[in-house]
Structures are given as structure tokens and as C-alpha cells.
Motif scaffolding. Structure first.
Motif, mmCIF file in Angstrom:
data_model
loop_
_atom_site.group_PDB
_atom_site.id
_atom_site.type_symbol
_atom_site.label_atom_id
_atom_site.label_comp_id
_atom_site.label_asym_id
_atom_site.label_seq_id
_atom_site.Cartn_x
_atom_site.Cartn_y
_atom_site.Cartn_z
ATOM 1 N N ALA A 137 0.823 -1.208 0.000
ATOM 2 C CA ALA A 137 0.000 0.000 0.000
ATOM 3 C C ALA A 137 0.859 1.262 0.000
ATOM 4 C CB ALA A 137 -0.941 -0.009 1.211
ATOM 5 N N GLU A 138 2.089 1.117 0.460
ATOM 6 C CA GLU A 138 3.014 2.254 0.486
ATOM 7 C C GLU A 138 3.175 2.867 -0.909
ATOM 8 O OE1 GLU A 138 4.413 4.012 2.807
ATOM 9 O OE2 GLU A 138 5.732 5.145 1.455
ATOM 10 N N ASP A 139 3.222 2.015 -1.936
ATOM 11 C CA ASP A 139 3.366 2.528 -3.302
ATOM 12 C C ASP A 139 2.145 3.346 -3.726
ATOM 13 O OD1 ASP A 139 5.915 1.478 -3.860
ATOM 14 O OD2 ASP A 139 5.058 -0.495 -4.275
ATOM 15 N N VAL A 140 0.980 2.926 -3.257
ATOM 16 C CA VAL A 140 -0.241 3.686 -3.574
ATOM 17 C C VAL A 140 -0.195 5.036 -2.866
ATOM 18 C CG1 VAL A 140 -2.763 3.668 -3.562
ATOM 19 C CG2 VAL A 140 -1.518 1.504 -3.786
ATOM 20 N N MET A 141 0.222 5.021 -1.619
ATOM 21 C CA MET A 141 0.303 6.285 -0.865
ATOM 22 C C MET A 141 1.293 7.259 -1.505
ATOM 23 S SD MET A 141 -0.092 5.209 3.161
ATOM 24 C CE MET A 141 0.733 3.634 3.231
ATOM 25 N N ARG A 142 2.387 6.715 -2.017
ATOM 26 C CA ARG A 142 3.374 7.597 -2.665
ATOM 27 C C ARG A 142 2.773 8.276 -3.887
ATOM 28 N NH1 ARG A 142 8.070 4.483 -1.025
ATOM 29 N NH2 ARG A 142 7.848 3.069 -2.776
ATOM 30 N N MET A 143 2.006 7.510 -4.645
ATOM 31 C CA MET A 143 1.324 8.108 -5.801
ATOM 32 C C MET A 143 0.322 9.147 -5.326
ATOM 33 S SD MET A 143 -1.893 7.492 -7.648
ATOM 34 C CE MET A 143 -2.308 5.745 -7.517
ATOM 35 N N HIS A 144 -0.447 8.766 -4.307
ATOM 36 C CA HIS A 144 -1.549 9.603 -3.831
ATOM 37 C C HIS A 144 -1.056 10.951 -3.304
ATOM 38 C CE1 HIS A 144 -5.785 9.222 -1.862
ATOM 39 N NE2 HIS A 144 -5.609 10.388 -2.418
ATOM 40 N N GLU A 145 0.007 10.928 -2.540
ATOM 41 C CA GLU A 145 0.474 12.185 -1.938
ATOM 42 C C GLU A 145 1.080 13.121 -2.984
ATOM 43 O OE1 GLU A 145 3.122 10.864 1.167
ATOM 44 O OE2 GLU A 145 4.624 10.124 -0.236
ATOM 45 N N GLN A 146 1.736 12.538 -3.980
ATOM 46 C CA GLN A 146 2.270 13.384 -5.050
ATOM 47 C C GLN A 146 1.135 14.063 -5.809
ATOM 48 O OE1 GLN A 146 5.487 11.661 -7.556
ATOM 49 N NE2 GLN A 146 5.537 10.013 -6.064
ATOM 50 N N LEU A 147 0.076 13.301 -6.012
ATOM 51 C CA LEU A 147 -1.090 13.830 -6.707
ATOM 52 C C LEU A 147 -1.710 15.000 -5.928
ATOM 53 C CD1 LEU A 147 -2.866 12.871 -9.226
ATOM 54 C CD2 LEU A 147 -4.411 11.987 -7.483
ATOM 55 N N MET A 148 -1.838 14.829 -4.611
ATOM 56 C CA MET A 148 -2.446 15.885 -3.795
ATOM 57 C C MET A 148 -1.595 17.154 -3.847
ATOM 58 S SD MET A 148 -5.124 14.287 -2.975
ATOM 59 C CE MET A 148 -5.942 15.608 -2.075
ATOM 60 N N VAL A 149 -0.294 16.978 -3.804
ATOM 61 C CA VAL A 149 0.601 18.139 -3.863
ATOM 62 C C VAL A 149 0.458 18.852 -5.214
ATOM 63 C CG1 VAL A 149 3.025 18.848 -3.942
ATOM 64 C CG2 VAL A 149 2.243 17.267 -2.157
ATOM 65 N N ALA A 150 0.400 18.067 -6.284
ATOM 66 C CA ALA A 150 0.240 18.680 -7.611
ATOM 67 C C ALA A 150 -1.058 19.483 -7.675
ATOM 68 C CB ALA A 150 0.254 17.598 -8.695
ATOM 69 N N GLY A 151 -2.128 18.932 -7.118
ATOM 70 C CA GLY A 151 -3.422 19.609 -7.163
ATOM 71 C C GLY A 151 -3.432 20.896 -6.348
ATOM 72 N N ILE A 152 -2.949 20.805 -5.110
ATOM 73 C CA ILE A 152 -3.000 21.974 -4.225
ATOM 74 C C ILE A 152 -2.050 23.064 -4.705
ATOM 75 C CG2 ILE A 152 -2.575 22.757 -1.854
ATOM 76 C CD1 ILE A 152 -3.626 19.978 -0.944
ATOM 77 N N THR A 153 -0.918 22.649 -5.259
ATOM 78 C CA THR A 153 0.020 23.636 -5.799
ATOM 79 C C THR A 153 -0.650 24.451 -6.909
ATOM 80 O OG1 THR A 153 1.875 22.178 -5.292
ATOM 81 C CG2 THR A 153 2.286 23.938 -6.893
ATOM 82 N N SER B 219 -3.908 -1.406 3.778
ATOM 83 C CA SER B 219 -4.839 -0.356 3.365
ATOM 84 C C SER B 219 -4.622 0.914 4.159
ATOM 85 C CB SER B 219 -6.280 -0.827 3.554
ATOM 86 O OG SER B 219 -6.629 -0.767 4.923
ATOM 87 N N TYR B 220 -5.253 1.973 3.713
ATOM 88 C CA TYR B 220 -5.158 3.254 4.424
ATOM 89 C C TYR B 220 -6.400 4.095 4.192
ATOM 90 C CZ TYR B 220 -4.056 5.426 -0.097
ATOM 91 O OH TYR B 220 -4.115 5.876 -1.407
ATOM 92 N N ASP B 221 -6.618 5.041 5.092
ATOM 93 C CA ASP B 221 -7.530 6.160 4.857
ATOM 94 C C ASP B 221 -6.672 7.416 4.824
ATOM 95 O OD1 ASP B 221 -9.741 4.545 4.820
ATOM 96 O OD2 ASP B 221 -10.768 5.534 6.483
ATOM 97 N N LEU B 222 -7.024 8.335 3.940
ATOM 98 C CA LEU B 222 -6.332 9.624 3.945
ATOM 99 C C LEU B 222 -7.242 10.650 4.619
ATOM 100 C CD1 LEU B 222 -4.022 11.502 3.213
ATOM 101 C CD2 LEU B 222 -4.971 11.709 0.896
ATOM 102 N N VAL B 223 -6.708 11.277 5.660
ATOM 103 C CA VAL B 223 -7.448 12.292 6.415
ATOM 104 C C VAL B 223 -6.874 13.666 6.073
ATOM 105 C CG1 VAL B 223 -7.964 13.159 8.749
ATOM 106 C CG2 VAL B 223 -8.035 10.687 8.285
ATOM 107 N N TYR B 224 -7.782 14.601 5.725
ATOM 108 C CA TYR B 224 -7.386 15.954 5.320
ATOM 109 C C TYR B 224 -8.141 16.928 6.221
ATOM 110 C CZ TYR B 224 -6.953 19.991 2.039
ATOM 111 O OH TYR B 224 -6.706 21.214 1.443
ATOM 112 N N ASN B 225 -7.422 17.779 6.913
ATOM 113 C CA ASN B 225 -8.050 18.742 7.836
ATOM 114 C C ASN B 225 -9.097 18.087 8.742
ATOM 115 O OD1 ASN B 225 -6.478 20.880 6.964
ATOM 116 N ND2 ASN B 225 -7.977 21.620 5.481
ATOM 117 N N GLY B 226 -8.786 16.859 9.167
ATOM 118 C CA GLY B 226 -9.636 16.225 10.175
ATOM 119 C C GLY B 226 -10.746 15.331 9.664
ATOM 120 N N VAL B 227 -10.878 15.201 8.357
ATOM 121 C CA VAL B 227 -11.947 14.357 7.814
ATOM 122 C C VAL B 227 -11.381 13.402 6.765
ATOM 123 C CG1 VAL B 227 -14.160 14.321 6.586
ATOM 124 C CG2 VAL B 227 -13.685 16.151 8.227
ATOM 125 N N GLU B 228 -11.879 12.193 6.767
ATOM 126 C CA GLU B 228 -11.460 11.194 5.786
ATOM 127 C C GLU B 228 -11.931 11.600 4.396
ATOM 128 O OE1 GLU B 228 -13.863 7.665 5.644
ATOM 129 O OE2 GLU B 228 -13.084 7.679 3.609
#
Lengths: 438, 438
Positions: free
Chosen positions: A238-254, A352-361
């Protein structure tokens, strides 16, 4: 693209004084004895129109006196830069005004109308600058995500929303009359995005609707929502999925911060922060210990987190790491779907994982179980009938790479990014158990 | 993004000779006495693996002898450039081979299987390089469109697919059990993308599913399809919509040709042409005269074109103007929906068009009627009850700019671009009256 001779309000300030054509709707009218002011709004902003009353301007004056708020108008006039004008330091002195469509003078909603009333008249509610900004942010966010995916060799798919059986649970399933038989609305693209793996697509993404016959009325649930999904081959965990996911979030927020950061600060009072990489990761069991140490005992019979627990762990992460995101990892097998892969050394936990952003999944991700015999066992254990899952299990019988991915609620991301307390504020048209209109 | 140590096949040729790791599925095995060959395929291409039989390679040799086609494997080996190797001038001499998942040895479909059989096993059918290319083309096409829209200040919306009533016709409507009542699946985002106009969004687009309970089994219809929609404010006529539409098509095809032109020529035998601007425009009545002069009489009771007529007028346009596209304009009011605007000087004709690409209609566009009194009259004339349309008519009562747009079938564009005769070939998972699986 120029469709008609028209200047968007946002582009006026950069022009020199001179004749302009502006088109939009009437926001407010101040009809004074010696001079009239109209604030015209379009999709890009608001500008003040001015009409000094005299013999020459009488016709325009009469039209303005009869203008209903919300009417769409085309105006020409002389643009003038004037620092004294509060609204952007410019105004347009009218030479003509045409009413394209007249609005009913009584507006059914006001600034202080409740959310349900506003949703009844969503098309008027969306005229507010904050709402307009929500959907420009949505546009930028999605485009940044897709650009990141395209640059990383992902394939875009559109999976069917009509299915022969449930993909998640039989409990929250919408049934469709399908010719002589029945179909069901997809609760997620789960099975079909996984299908792209034995199909050899490697990496796929989809942004599309998903449907849950969930009778609840919370501020964060909807019966129809936009699901953002990705699924990738050849992962180790699941670590590989998280690595993809976090890069994606950074690209979006940037991208959002770059394009709308100042406006978000102005209209929502939110200073967007670009999260640092990697995002913190905390196994769920540890997260619960941390939350308990902070004095909150999670109130659930099963092994899951609850909303207050998510807020608490997010507060901890913010204090400790200054981060808005946290991956909660290693959820118990008992509360995860049968298709999540379990730890080789501890089958009570999933990859597996849940991603929590500002306190909400906002998202659930996982490595998927790709060994068909294990998958069948896990399905049986959850009380599912492998025969009913036949078409899905076939995906795994003719070869499949190890794979995983996530599903994420688009509107949840927007809600949390813009510090809104209700999902309904950031969905174009909300759908709930008692809302199908407009 | 690197998830694991792995080189995509397409990137091998640029590497120097040396050790590599490749992951994919077994395409073919040639198990000879002195040497074994395996063609491994991944999402990016195919490469030859070679294993000369000797004492050292015996273990790998045994594994290869037992390899079923379709099994997913991880291999390491020595990359060697060798011009004699037909497949790309490279091969990988194996040092290790791990079977990740074994496939059932009997593949249920063959190269000459019929379309229905192949759709039963779509995930295997999609492994073919042509199919993989279809969806990479889809990805590039959509991304080019969205990029064009974003650069032109469009807002992306996701309209609900659950509705309280029909948006197009009551005839082809899917009914959904919705808690205590009923809902219907959106036949198009028509009403809701129009809602963005009184909402002041200016320009919007959406790519999403649409549903038609159409019992027909033609090669170009589906019960669920991906609809590409745009709607823009402040137009003067359908001409403004066509100008937007043609620019969008050019942006899409340009991107596809640039990224995939050579591969499309190789796998589909199609030389993509970037269309010139403007696309030809022919009023429908004139198109029918031209087709009649070519010896074809359109076989319809109403004023519409028929498929052969579309092919004929496309052939004419290709001969006369060397163009793959043609806008057929000014359709009769009798065969267009009530919301199409009619000509001011001839209400028997609408401000509408169909876009024909390589002989088949891919899209309908129009200026919309935004004057609510006229709209109500037109609805009544079509036998619709204005009370049932209440929520939609409200959109026009509080001010709305003149506007128009189009809806276009994504898979139709792909089908025609790649000269496929059946929509089913270019849809990820086809849905028809008798197909809900997989």
C-alpha cells in the motif's frame, strides 16, 4: 476564444480608458437623483456602471430605474480608471444598456437563507462569488490531477455505472429497471478499474459519478458523488499507492494555490498550504492510542475510527508535524472489504489506508488481493457468494499483476480545502434521500 | 513516478546494454531444444526474452516450459541491442524469471473470435496492442480537450445523473428505485449544463455518463455512453457554438496525431489528418438536395437525414473540400427538441447543427431558447406539460444570458477517428439491452 465582442470584467482593469462592451447580470442598483450606479457581475468579477442623470441619458435612466436584480444586460460605455471607486478602481460610464432577459423582481433567496432553501434555488445561489470560486477551484484541481496522471503514463477510463450486481455492499444499492430485468448503479468503479490490471493498462484513472443508497442526512454524505479513482500495477505494498496519492495531492494543491490562492484567502479566509512530502503515516492502532492519550476514547464497537477520532488525530498531526494530511494505515481486516490484501505476517490487518485531510477522511486506498484462491476465501469469510462474483473473479484467473489504488470523494476534498462545514455547499447539485430537484 | 524498480518496454531501446528488470505478461512462448524465446508484453510494448538452454539456465528453462500465455511475470536479464531481432532490435537474456500469477492455460478467446465473445472476455481482449492504443488515444484526446477548455476559461461541472424527471424524452428513460419513490437516469446533462448559464458560470464543460433505454442493437448505439458536453453564454447564434466546437476538435486531433500518429498508422492503417478551419457548413435542406443529385433519396418520413445520407454528404464534402468534417445546419423545428432556438425569420428552422465526422453524426449542437415565454410555447407544441418542466423553466425566470452548446459521443469520435465499424470496439465496457457483464 472570442465568441462575441465582449470584455470580461476581470480584464477591464488592464485596459486603457475608452469604449468597452460588458455583459453580465445586475447585482445591485443605486438609483439616486443625480446619478445612478449599477454593479454588474459576470463570471469573472464585478464592475460599477455609472449613469449621471441629464437629458441625454434619460432613456438609460428609465431603463435602470426599472431594472430587476438578476436581469442579464449588455452595456457599452466609457471605461474610466478612478482610484476613488472602491470596486477595483474602475467604472464604466454608460452609453447604452440593453436588457437581454428580465428577471422576476422578487429573488427567492437572500444572503442569510438556510442551505435547503438555497439548494432549491441553486442556480441563483451559485451566482455568489464564493460559489463561482468553488467551481473554478474544482476545475483547476481536476485539471492538475489529470495533467499529473497523463504525464505519468496513466490511461483515462470510463467504467460503466450500470452493473449486473453490487460492487461494494448489497445494503446501499440503487436498483434500475433494465428492459426485462434489473441493473444496479455502481457504488464505485472498484471492480472495473481493477479490470484494467489484467487488461495490461498499467495505470488508470477515472473521475466519475458513484451512487450510494445511503439514507443518512449528515453534512458529508450524498447519494450521488463524484469519485476520483486511480489504480496502478506492479506495486509492492500500500506504500506505493500512498506515494502516488500524496504526489497527486501536492500537484493539485500547488496548482490551486498558484491560480486562486489570493482569492481563496479573500473569500474564504483560508491560506492554502502546500503540504510537504512525505505525508505522515500512522498505523490505525497507534492513532487510537494517541487519541486515547489525548483523552478521547473512540466510541465504536468495531475496530474503525470515528469522526471525532479523525479530528483528534488530525489535530495531533498538525501540532506535531505541522501537516494537514495524515495517512492512517493498516486497518483491521474485519472492517475492510474482501478485496483488500492482508498482511502476510498478520492476516488480521490489511494493506490499506484512509487519507485524512483537515480532520476528515477523504479517501480509502489499498493493495488489492490478486491471488484468486485467497480472494475467494476472503469473499466467503465476508459472507459473499463466489458464484455471484464470478465475472470479477475471472479477472484474476488469466493472469494479473500485483496492484492497488484509491477512491476519493472530489467534493470532500473541496469542502475541506475551503473550510466548509457542509458538502452541499461545494457540490454543483446535491443529491440526498429527499433531494432530486432541481 | 517510479513505483518499483522496473523499466517499461518502450524505454528499453534507449538504454545501453546491461542488466534490466521488466514486468508484464507472457504473449508467446517458443520452447525450442537449444534456446527458448518468450515475448513479454507490458502496457507500453513487447520485447523478446531469450534463454539459451544449458546447465546453468535449466531452472529458468523448466519454468518457461510450463509458462501459460497470459501469466504475469517479473524478469531480470541482460539487455542486448541486436539488429537481427525483429521485435525492436533488442532482446533480454534472462538471469531470473518469477511468475507473479499463473494464467489458466486455455485462453477463452482467439484473434478471430467474434465481437460478442470478445466482449465476454473484454479484459483479455483489451490486452491487444490496438485496444491498448484506443484508450491511450482516448486519454490524449480528452486531455487536449480539457486543456483547451481550461485555457479558454471554461468551468468543469459534474451534473447529477439522478433526476426527478426526463431531460430528453420519456420514451428512453431508465427508472430507478429511489428510497420511497422513483428517480430517472439522466439521458444527457442538458438541463443542468444550461443551469450554469443563469448561474453566471459563463462557459462550462462536462465529460460524463449518459443513459438511454434504447432497445436497438445497432453498431453505434449503447444504453450507457460517455457524453462530452459544453455550453457557453453570450452567443449570437449557433455559429458561435460551431466556432468553439471546431477549434476543440482541431486541438484534440492535433494532440492525438502528435502523440500517437505513427502508431495509429501502423496498427489501424489510418493516416490522421488535422482538419482545416473553418469546417464546411451546409444547411440540411441543401445537403439533401446535394445527396439527391448524387442519386440517393433520403428514406425518412420526417425532415431528418438518415445514415446513408450522412455518408453521402460526407463523401461530397471530402471530394469537394477535402474535409473529414461537416456541420449540417438549420434542422427543422419539427425534429428538434423544444429547447432549440428557432430562426427569427423562419420558425420552421432551428439554430442547430449536427457535426458529421467521416460520414457519421457525432454531435448535436444548438443555440438554446432562453426567453421563457417562447420556451413554454415550444414545450406545449411538442406535447410537453410545462408544469412537469417547472424546475427547468425556473432557470429562465430570474435572468439568463443567450447561450448554446453541444453534446458529443466520446466513443463515436474514437470509432470514426480509428475507422472502426463498431462502437463496441472502442468502449471500455459496452452496455446494451442484453449486456451488463462483465
Amino acid at each position: 476564444m472570442t465568441v462575441t465582442e465582449r470584455t470580461l470584467v476581470k480584464n477591464l482593469a488592464a485596459l486603457e480608458d475608452g469604449p468597452v462592451t460588458v455583459r453580465g447580470w445586475v447585482d445591485t442598483v443605486r438609483d439616486q437623483k443625480k446619478v445612478q450606479f449599477v454593479v454588474l457581475r459576470d463570471e469573472s468579477g464585478a464592475v460599477q456602471l455609472v449613469n449621471p442623470r441629464n437629458d441625454e441619458t434619460e432613456q438609460i435612466a428609465t431603463t435602470i430605474s426599472g431594472l430587476a436584480q438578476g436581469s442579464f444586460i449588455t452595456v457599452t460605455g466609457e471605461l474610466k480608471h478612478d482610484e476613488r471607486v472602491k470596486l477595483g478602481g474602475i467604472e464604466v460610464k454608460l452609453t447604452s444598456l440593453t436588457v437581454e432577459t428580465e428577471a422576476i423582481p422578487e429573488t427567492p433567496i437572500a444572503a442569510d437563507s438556510g442551505i435547503d432553501k438555497r439548494l432549491d434555488w441553486r442556480f441563483l445561489d451559485l451566482r455568489r462569488p464564493e460559489m463561482n470560486l468553488v467551481f473554478r477551484v474544482q476545475t483547476t484541481l481536476e485539471h492538475a490531477w489529470r495533467t499529473w496522471w497523463v504525464e505519468n503514463d496513466f490511461i483515462e477510463i470510463h467504467t460503466p455505472k450500470l452493473m449486473a450486481s453490487a460492487s461494494e455492499s448489497r445494503a446501499e444499492l440503487f436498483e434500475v429497471e433494465y428492459f426485462e430485468g434489473k441493473a444496479y448503479l455502481a457504488q464505485s468503479p472498484q471492480f472495473f478499474k481493477q479490470m484494467a490490471q489484467p487488461a495490461g493498462f498499467g495505470r488508470v484513472f477515472e473521475v466519475g459519478p458513484a451512487f450510494r443508497a445511503d439514507p443518512s442526512f449528515t453534512s458529508r454524505h450524498a447519494t450521488e458523488f463524484t469519485s476520483v479513482d486511480a489504480e496502478i500495477s506492479w506495486i509492492d505494498s500500500a506504500e506505493d499507492v500512498m506515494r502516488m496519492h500524496e504526489q497527486l495531492m501536492v500537484a493539485g494543491i500547488t496548482a490551486v494555490k498558484e491560480k486562486h490562492g489570493a482569492e481563496i484567502a479573500e473569500l474564504f479566509g483560508v491560506e492554502l498550504e502546500i503540504p510537504t512530502l512525505p505525508f505522515p503515516r500512522i498505523p490505525l492502532a497507534e492513532a487510537k492510542r494517541i487519541v486515547a492519550e489525548r483523552g478521547y476514547e473512540v466510541q465504536r464497537a468495531d475496530d474503525d475510527m470515528d469522526p471525532e477520532g479523525e479530528r483528534q488525530i488530525a489535530a495531533y498531526v498538525k501540532e506535531e508535524f505541522g501537516h494537514d494530511f495524515v495517512f492512517l494505515t493498516d486497518y483491521a481486516s474485519s472492517i475492510r472489504p474482501f478485496y483488500h490484501m492482508r498482511h502476510a505476517d498478520d492476516p488480521s490487518l490489511t494493506q490499506s489506508y484512509d487519507l485524512v485531510y483537515n480532520g476528515v477522511e477523504i479517501s480509502t486506498g489499498a493493495q488489492r488481493e490478486h491471488r484468486v484462491d485467497v480472494l475467494i476465501e476472503q469473499a466467503k469469510e465476508k459472507g459473499l457468494d463466489p458464484d455471484e462474483l464470478g465475472f470479477y473473479l475471472d479477472f484474476f484467473r488469466y493472469g494479473v499483476p500485483p496492484h492497488g489504488g484509491f477512491g476519493m470523494g472530489l467534493s470532500r476534498v473541496l469542502m475541506l480545502m475551503l473550510h466548509q462545514s457542509n458538502l452541499r455547499e461545494v457540490v454543483y447539485l446535491f443529491r440526498g434521500p429527499t433531494r432530486l430537484l432541481p
